[in-house]
Design a protein around this motif. Structure first.
Motif, mmCIF file in Angstrom:
data_model
loop_
_atom_site.group_PDB
_atom_site.id
_atom_site.type_symbol
_atom_site.label_atom_id
_atom_site.label_comp_id
_atom_site.label_asym_id
_atom_site.label_seq_id
_atom_site.Cartn_x
_atom_site.Cartn_y
_atom_site.Cartn_z
ATOM 1 N N LEU A 136 -50.392 -8.553 18.898
ATOM 2 C CA LEU A 136 -50.444 -7.409 17.996
ATOM 3 C C LEU A 136 -49.133 -7.347 17.240
ATOM 4 O O LEU A 136 -48.076 -7.716 17.779
ATOM 5 C CB LEU A 136 -50.656 -6.103 18.777
ATOM 6 N N THR A 137 -49.184 -6.890 16.006
ATOM 7 C CA THR A 137 -47.952 -6.811 15.230
ATOM 8 C C THR A 137 -48.024 -5.666 14.235
ATOM 9 O O THR A 137 -49.101 -5.309 13.763
ATOM 10 C CB THR A 137 -47.690 -8.135 14.476
ATOM 11 N N VAL A 138 -46.895 -5.089 13.973
ATOM 12 C CA VAL A 138 -46.747 -4.123 12.895
ATOM 13 C C VAL A 138 -45.532 -4.540 12.087
ATOM 14 O O VAL A 138 -44.619 -5.187 12.607
ATOM 15 C CB VAL A 138 -46.573 -2.674 13.416
ATOM 16 N N GLY A 139 -45.487 -4.193 10.837
ATOM 17 C CA GLY A 139 -44.349 -4.544 10.009
ATOM 18 C C GLY A 139 -44.679 -5.655 9.047
ATOM 19 O O GLY A 139 -45.831 -5.828 8.623
ATOM 20 N N GLY A 140 -43.660 -6.457 8.727
ATOM 21 C CA GLY A 140 -43.793 -7.487 7.708
ATOM 22 C C GLY A 140 -44.588 -8.687 8.167
ATOM 23 O O GLY A 140 -44.900 -8.851 9.358
ATOM 24 N N ASP A 141 -44.858 -9.567 7.206
ATOM 25 C CA ASP A 141 -45.656 -10.763 7.487
ATOM 26 C C ASP A 141 -44.971 -11.711 8.473
ATOM 27 O O ASP A 141 -45.637 -12.503 9.150
ATOM 28 C CB ASP A 141 -45.947 -11.512 6.181
ATOM 29 N N TYR A 142 -43.635 -11.655 8.553
ATOM 30 C CA TYR A 142 -42.887 -12.595 9.391
ATOM 31 C C TYR A 142 -42.728 -12.085 10.825
ATOM 32 O O TYR A 142 -42.195 -12.782 11.674
ATOM 33 C CB TYR A 142 -41.510 -12.828 8.759
ATOM 34 N N ASN A 175 -47.553 -20.462 9.661
ATOM 35 C CA ASN A 175 -48.341 -20.608 8.432
ATOM 36 C C ASN A 175 -47.396 -20.976 7.285
ATOM 37 O O ASN A 175 -46.169 -21.053 7.472
ATOM 38 C CB ASN A 175 -49.158 -19.341 8.131
ATOM 39 N N ALA A 176 -47.936 -21.193 6.113
ATOM 40 C CA ALA A 176 -47.134 -21.705 4.993
ATOM 41 C C ALA A 176 -45.986 -20.770 4.644
ATOM 42 O O ALA A 176 -44.837 -21.212 4.422
ATOM 43 C CB ALA A 176 -48.036 -21.924 3.774
ATOM 44 N N GLU A 181 -44.537 -18.450 6.595
ATOM 45 C CA GLU A 181 -43.555 -18.411 7.688
ATOM 46 C C GLU A 181 -42.707 -19.677 7.697
ATOM 47 O O GLU A 181 -41.488 -19.617 7.899
ATOM 48 C CB GLU A 181 -44.288 -18.257 9.021
ATOM 49 N N ARG A 182 -43.352 -20.811 7.491
ATOM 50 C CA ARG A 182 -42.592 -22.065 7.507
ATOM 51 C C ARG A 182 -41.575 -22.104 6.378
ATOM 52 O O ARG A 182 -40.436 -22.546 6.559
ATOM 53 C CB ARG A 182 -43.531 -23.268 7.405
ATOM 54 N N ALA A 183 -41.952 -21.627 5.210
ATOM 55 C CA ALA A 183 -41.023 -21.622 4.078
ATOM 56 C C ALA A 183 -39.823 -20.728 4.375
ATOM 57 O O ALA A 183 -38.677 -21.093 4.087
ATOM 58 C CB ALA A 183 -41.744 -21.153 2.816
ATOM 59 N N ALA A 184 -40.095 -19.564 4.960
ATOM 60 C CA ALA A 184 -39.000 -18.649 5.286
ATOM 61 C C ALA A 184 -38.099 -19.229 6.371
ATOM 62 O O ALA A 184 -36.861 -19.166 6.282
ATOM 63 C CB ALA A 184 -39.570 -17.303 5.734
ATOM 64 N N PHE A 185 -38.724 -19.800 7.410
ATOM 65 C CA PHE A 185 -37.949 -20.372 8.507
ATOM 66 C C PHE A 185 -37.146 -21.579 8.042
ATOM 67 O O PHE A 185 -35.967 -21.742 8.390
ATOM 68 C CB PHE A 185 -38.884 -20.750 9.657
#
Length: 591
Positions: free
Chosen positions: A429-435, A446-447, A449-453
């Motif tokens: 479960l998650t709340v907040g931003g996509d990351y 995912n694409a 998350e990988r770009a951000a990481f």
């Protein structure tokens, strides 16, 4: 509630152990109340078969179940022994397996200094097995006046080998995915989890530093044995040999049991020659504190770098570099008005970039306060270990130190498919931003998350390059060229400009005196940081319990030496390192 439960548990254990623990403590206290007597004609026996750390731990529990002998302590005690008229001979008991190459370098230099006074060193081996860097063990034995080997032993120091276990195919078979980013192709710490064989870059780098260590060890041994380097190489590589054959080839001097070597050592010491063990002599002479109005601070740091304080892991198996503790130690040296310069002894494969930056910031503060910082590299000072060294006033490394590894990696293990095969489902479960759930273990990045990481990895790498560029006065483009996560030996790093001088703690102290404008022949005092914690301090910090309850807990040594307990703790620390995301960590060296 936690403190109450721990206190009650401590008191309960104390009651159970009362009739056993108290008498043992009294006996131990009585035994340690007086210093051992050093014979007038003594043979100092240094037994290296139990293994070595680089530095003596400040945590009183760190040595439980592990080695109680450190390279720095041996070097310090041998320095005192060479000026002690009572010590006539040193007898070194060599391990059967390999030694960390840089540790062998440091001990060889200490033996040379001892022999330079006209005193005798005898080395004895009960076999040299092809385990780890055994050629470094041979090199150390070759530095003695006499090299003995037990008759029924085996001389198998025929080269240098390394083995890596790759889990790539197994992970694929069982549904585990190692989803990592690395900067760059030589950053091989994650390769065992992502590959099934050496990559071209991994093989190239490993063979390069292994070759450097091997060639250096053979050259040193040939010099000490007064042999032509090629002749010694051929003799070594034509093995394995019996001790008699090794003697005929000039690789050792004598064959005989340890009792025979001890008899010869006592004879060389004089008519009343007696053997004193290293621990007894070290207890008798204490630490070498030096003299003079000026002081050099010796700050020690060994192990993986983590943020926080060491009290968070009081019973850890092995040493850790806790960023709060090391930074505080450097600041304590800054605050000491008698300290003119700092020698920072680093033996670390790296770790947290945040922790590394905190320690480096303390190094900057020392320099800003007018106190030069000279790094003395031990077994390894790679990745984060090089990060904390990069802006020092000077860097001194052993020829066989593993350093560099200027790079970063990070990621996660994806276990959803593997667990699903056993009917285990992971749901998040998650709340907040996509990351927010980027590090969920049930799926890959995912694409987005990988770009951000990946962007974060790039930033950490560029931060690392910038620090090296500034500290070593090298163009950033040149740093990127020699970095890319590649491990170098100290000898290679010296040629590349990543290290200023080859040597050990002695050379680092001499360099620190020069930078502080202290005359070379002027005596100095040594101030050591961090200050070792007492048993009760460590327990009180760890549990927040009373000293009475802590004293009962200290009797639980048998639990701490349990291999299963140590394995669980080691896994927990490794998992913490992975969970922090970015890691500046290098491969561990041969031993």
């Amino acid at each position: 509630m936690k403190q109450f439960a721990l206190t009650i548990a401590g008191v309960f254990v104390g009651l159970l152990l009362f009739f056993i623990g108290i008498p043992l403590l009294l006996i131990a206290s009585a035994a340690g109340s007086s210093k051992p007597v050093v014979p007038a004609q003594a043979v100092l026996e240094v037994d290296l078969r139990g293994g070595l750390t680089d530095q003596a731990p400040t945590n009183p529990f760190a040595g439980f179940g592990g080695s109680s002998l450190s390279v720095m302590r041996v070097v310090d005690v041998l320095a005192q022994a060479q000026d002690d008229d009572r010590i006539k001979v040193v007898l070194v008991r060599l391990p059967e397996s390999g030694m960390t190459p840089a540790s062998a370098d440091e001990l060889r230099q200490a033996i040379h200094r001892f022999r330079s006074t006209g005193k005798v060193v005898i080395a004895h081996s009960q076999g040299l097995m092809p385990l780890g860097a055994v050629v470094s063990t041979y090199m150390l034995g070759a530095s003695a006046d006499e090299f003995w080997m037990q008759e029924n032993a085996s001389f198998q120091a025929t080269g240098l080998a390394s083995e890596e276990i790759f889990f790539g195919r197994a992970f694929e078979r069982y549904g585990v995915r190692a989803d990592f980013e690395q900067r760059y192709e030589y950053k091989n710490a994650v390769n065992p989890f992502t590959q099934s064989d050496f990559t071209e870059a991994h093989r190239e780098a490993a063979e390069s530093w292994m070759g450097s260590i091997y060639d250096r060890a053979l050259a040193n041994a040939a010099q000490d044995r007064d042999m032509e380097p090629e002749a010694l190489r051929q003799a070594i590589e034509s093995g394995p040999h019996t001790p008699a054959r090794a003697q005929a080839l000039g690789l050792v001097d004598n064959t005989g049991g340890v009792q025979q070597a001890e008899t010869e050592a006592r004879r060389r010491a004089g008519d009343n020659g007696r053997i004193i063990r290293f621990s007894e002599y070290a207890s008798a002479v204490g630490e070498r504190n030096g003299s003079g109005r000026n002081a050099i601070a010796i700050v020690g740091g060994e192990g993986a770098i983590l943020t926080g304080r060491s009290s968070a892991d009081p019973f850890g198996a092995g040493s850790m570099m806790s960023s709060d503790d090391i930074a505080r130690a450097i600041h304590d040296a800054i605050d000491d008005r008698s300290v003119r310069a700092i020698v920072f002894r680093v033996s670390s494969p790296g770790g947290s970039p945040e922790g590394s930056e905190q320690i480096l910031d303390a190094v900057r503060a020392a320099k800003a306060a007018g106190k030069p910082v000279v790094v003395s590299m031990g077994a390894y000072a790679a990745s984060g270990g090089y990060w904390i060294s990069s802006e020092a006033s000077a860097i001194v490394a052993q020829p066989s130190t593993l350093t560099g590894s200027i790079g970063v990696f990070g990621g996660k293990f994806v276990l959803g498919d593997a667990l699903g095969r056993f009917g285990v489902d992971v749901r998040g479960l998650t709340v907040g931003g996509d990351y927010a759930d980027a590090f969920a273990t049930d799926r890959p990045f995912n694409a987005g998350e990988r770009a951000a990481f990946a962007g974060w990895m790039d930033q950490v790498y560029e931060d690392f390059v910038t620090r090296v560029s500034i500290g070593r006065n090298l163009p950033a483009a040149r740093v990127r060229e020699i970095a890319r996560g590649r491990v170098w030996t100290g000898a290679q790093a010296h040629e590349l400009g990543l290290v200023d001088e080859l040597g050990g703690i002695y050379e680092a102290i001499r360099r620190a005196k020069a930078l502080a404008e202290i005359p070379e022949d002027e005596a100095v005092r040594f101030r050591r940081y961090p200050r070792p914690r007492s048993t009760w301090e460590a327990l009180s910090e760890a549990f927040g319990s009373s000293s009475e309850a802590a004293e009962t807990l200290v009797r639980l040594n048998s639990v701490l030496t349990d291999p299963d307990v140590q394995a669980v703790m080691a896994r927990a620390r490794a998992e913490r390192m992975r969970s922090e995301g970015a890691v500046v960590m290098a491969d561990q060296p041969l031993r």
